[in-house]
Design a protein around this motif. Structure first.
Motif, PDB file in Angstrom:
ATOM      1  N   CYS A   4      34.474  20.624 -36.795  1.00  0.00           N
ATOM      2  CA  CYS A   4      33.037  20.874 -36.679  1.00  0.00           C
ATOM      3  C   CYS A   4      32.298  20.193 -37.822  1.00  0.00           C
ATOM      4  CB  CYS A   4      32.757  22.387 -36.702  1.00  0.00           C
ATOM      5  SG  CYS A   4      33.348  23.242 -35.241  1.00  0.00           S
ATOM      6  N   MET A   5      31.180  19.577 -37.505  1.00  0.00           N
ATOM      7  CA  MET A   5      30.376  18.880 -38.512  1.00  0.00           C
ATOM      8  C   MET A   5      29.030  19.578 -38.658  1.00  0.00           C
ATOM      9  SD  MET A   5      31.179  14.985 -37.281  1.00  0.00           S
ATOM     10  CE  MET A   5      30.853  15.397 -35.557  1.00  0.00           C
ATOM     11  N   ASN A   6      28.491  19.499 -39.842  1.00  0.00           N
ATOM     12  CA  ASN A   6      27.184  20.087 -40.110  1.00  0.00           C
ATOM     13  C   ASN A   6      26.109  19.021 -40.021  1.00  0.00           C
ATOM     14  OD1 ASN A   6      28.277  22.653 -40.646  1.00  0.00           O
ATOM     15  ND2 ASN A   6      28.821  22.006 -42.724  1.00  0.00           N
ATOM     16  N   ASN A   7      24.875  19.466 -39.783  1.00  0.00           N
ATOM     17  CA  ASN A   7      23.712  18.574 -39.766  1.00  0.00           C
ATOM     18  C   ASN A   7      23.837  17.456 -38.731  1.00  0.00           C
ATOM     19  OD1 ASN A   7      22.557  20.000 -41.986  1.00  0.00           O
ATOM     20  ND2 ASN A   7      23.903  18.841 -43.375  1.00  0.00           N
ATOM     21  N   ASN A   8      24.451  17.776 -37.607  1.00  0.00           N
ATOM     22  CA  ASN A   8      24.555  16.795 -36.534  1.00  0.00           C
ATOM     23  C   ASN A   8      23.210  16.583 -35.854  1.00  0.00           C
ATOM     24  OD1 ASN A   8      27.248  16.509 -36.962  1.00  0.00           O
ATOM     25  ND2 ASN A   8      27.912  17.604 -35.138  1.00  0.00           N
ATOM     26  N   THR A   9      23.013  15.421 -35.277  1.00  0.00           N
ATOM     27  CA  THR A   9      21.883  15.211 -34.385  1.00  0.00           C
ATOM     28  C   THR A   9      22.226  15.847 -33.039  1.00  0.00           C
ATOM     29  OG1 THR A   9      22.750  13.155 -33.469  1.00  0.00           O
ATOM     30  CG2 THR A   9      21.442  12.989 -35.501  1.00  0.00           C
ATOM     31  N   PRO A  10      21.230  16.105 -32.179  1.00  0.00           N
ATOM     32  CA  PRO A  10      21.538  16.659 -30.853  1.00  0.00           C
ATOM     33  C   PRO A  10      22.552  15.804 -30.092  1.00  0.00           C
ATOM     34  CG  PRO A  10      19.204  16.822 -31.282  1.00  0.00           C
ATOM     35  CD  PRO A  10      19.782  16.033 -32.414  1.00  0.00           C
ATOM     36  N   GLU A  15      28.060  15.206 -27.995  1.00  0.00           N
ATOM     37  CA  GLU A  15      29.292  14.408 -27.948  1.00  0.00           C
ATOM     38  C   GLU A  15      30.476  15.223 -28.458  1.00  0.00           C
ATOM     39  OE1 GLU A  15      31.952  11.252 -27.430  1.00  0.00           O
ATOM     40  OE2 GLU A  15      29.924  11.557 -26.651  1.00  0.00           O
ATOM     41  N   HIS A  16      30.218  16.042 -29.488  1.00  0.00           N
ATOM     42  CA  HIS A  16      31.264  16.909 -30.023  1.00  0.00           C
ATOM     43  C   HIS A  16      31.732  17.906 -28.958  1.00  0.00           C
ATOM     44  CE1 HIS A  16      32.562  19.718 -33.569  1.00  0.00           C
ATOM     45  NE2 HIS A  16      33.577  19.048 -33.068  1.00  0.00           N
ATOM     46  N   LEU A  17      30.795  18.549 -28.279  1.00  0.00           N
ATOM     47  CA  LEU A  17      31.128  19.490 -27.204  1.00  0.00           C
ATOM     48  C   LEU A  17      31.909  18.780 -26.099  1.00  0.00           C
ATOM     49  CD1 LEU A  17      30.874  22.168 -25.598  1.00  0.00           C
ATOM     50  CD2 LEU A  17      28.627  21.348 -24.808  1.00  0.00           C
ATOM     51  N   TYR A  18      31.436  17.620 -25.707  1.00  0.00           N
ATOM     52  CA  TYR A  18      32.067  16.850 -24.636  1.00  0.00           C
ATOM     53  C   TYR A  18      33.519  16.509 -24.982  1.00  0.00           C
ATOM     54  CZ  TYR A  18      32.797  12.836 -21.481  1.00  0.00           C
ATOM     55  OH  TYR A  18      33.287  11.960 -20.548  1.00  0.00           O
ATOM     56  N   GLN A  19      33.751  16.083 -26.221  1.00  0.00           N
ATOM     57  CA  GLN A  19      35.098  15.710 -26.638  1.00  0.00           C
ATOM     58  C   GLN A  19      36.014  16.929 -26.749  1.00  0.00           C
ATOM     59  OE1 GLN A  19      36.311  12.786 -26.669  1.00  0.00           O
ATOM     60  NE2 GLN A  19      34.365  11.687 -26.394  1.00  0.00           N
ATOM     61  N   ILE A  20      35.447  18.073 -27.149  1.00  0.00           N
ATOM     62  CA  ILE A  20      36.243  19.308 -27.205  1.00  0.00           C
ATOM     63  C   ILE A  20      36.731  19.679 -25.807  1.00  0.00           C
ATOM     64  CG2 ILE A  20      36.095  21.821 -27.541  1.00  0.00           C
ATOM     65  CD1 ILE A  20      34.306  21.261 -29.963  1.00  0.00           C
TER      66      ILE A  20
END
Length: 270
Positions: A4-10, A15-20
């Motif tokens: 999980c990364m902080n201060n992500n753009t929407p 993209e993080h959700l999609y890859q998970i």
């Protein structure tokens, strides 16, 4: 490994959700997630939507944030599963909705419209669906109401669609008179003791009540949800009071229960 990364753009967060989800569906992922199909989680979408609905009514921002996340999760999960079957991609989903929004808002994205009130926007929206998208040509306007909507919501949508076709009462007094008429017919059905007629007339009463709500700009589902929650709070107060006295609900007479109900109105949290 996904971290999980902080201060992500929407865009980065999606993209993080999609890859998970892609990881969970992979051979190295989760057995339960790999087993799911578009059909197996469809009911979860309805459940999460209602949980989000409840959170919004409660105005619990942290809960709302969580439930919106659950809706995004399920929508993305569904899209990924169809993507795996090469039926469409997540990009198709987003591009499709972007095109639709632009097409249905010419007053914002082009100079082809001057819709400057909410009423004009709604009329334009329906006109675009009918005459540009061809959604309901040669069909009933009511065909666009989802078959599996909850009955209360479906009644409201049916009435709104019919009203747009000029099939509507002109004043609230007429709608209330219709309710009175339906109640009389219900009482007659009770006297005749015909179960089928009783059920039909009871449905007519509910339909008329939804119509009254529509005229008063009251959302019937929200109103009933708040009443349900109010009943739960007051009932819990009665339960606790009786339990504190070392008694049980079943051993308490109706007069005492009614007295506690009235007491709960000032003591239970609404």
């Amino acid at each position: 490994m996904i971290i999980c990364m902080n201060n992500n753009t929407p865009l980065e967060s999606f993209e993080h959700l999609y890859q998970i989800i892609k990881k969970l569906r992979s051979p190295e992922g989760c057995p339960w997630d790999r087993q799911q199909t578009p059909d197996s989680i469809k009911e979860n979408i309805i459940e999460e939507a209602y949980e989000c609905f409840d959170a919004i009514i409660e105005n619990d921002h942290q809960h709302i944030c969580e439930e919106i996340g659950d809706i995004y999760l399920l929508a993305t999960f569904e899209a990924v599963m169809f993507e795996e079957q090469n039926l469409f991609t997540i990009t198709d989903v987003f591009e499709g909705i972007c095109r639709k929004l632009i097409r249905r808002h010419p007053h914002v994205f082009s100079d082809d419209s001057s819709a400057d009130t909410p009423e004009k926007v709604i009329h334009q929206w329906e006109d675009i669906k009918d005459n540009i998208e061809g959604r309901i040509k040669n069909k009933s306007v009511l065909d666009s109401v989802p078959k599996h909507f909850p009955p209360l919501l479906k009644a409201l949508k049916i009435q709104k669609k019919a009203a747009k076709e000029n099939f509507d009462w002109t004043k609230i007094e007429d709608v209330i008179n219709k309710l009175d008429e339906e109640i009389l017919e219900f009482k007659t059905a009770l006297i005749d003791n015909q179960q089928k007629d009783i059920e039909e007339e009871f449905g007519d009463i509910l339909f008329s009540l939804v119509n009254i709500a529509r005229f008063l700009s009251v959302d019937p589902s929200t109103a009933l949800t708040r009443t349900n929650n109010k009943f739960i709070e007051r009932f819990k107060y009665i339960e606790k009071t009786i339990k504190d006295r070392g008694l049980s609900m079943k051993d308490t007479n109706l007069e005492e229960l009614d007295s506690l109900w009235k007491e709960s109105k000032t003591n239970a949290t609404e």
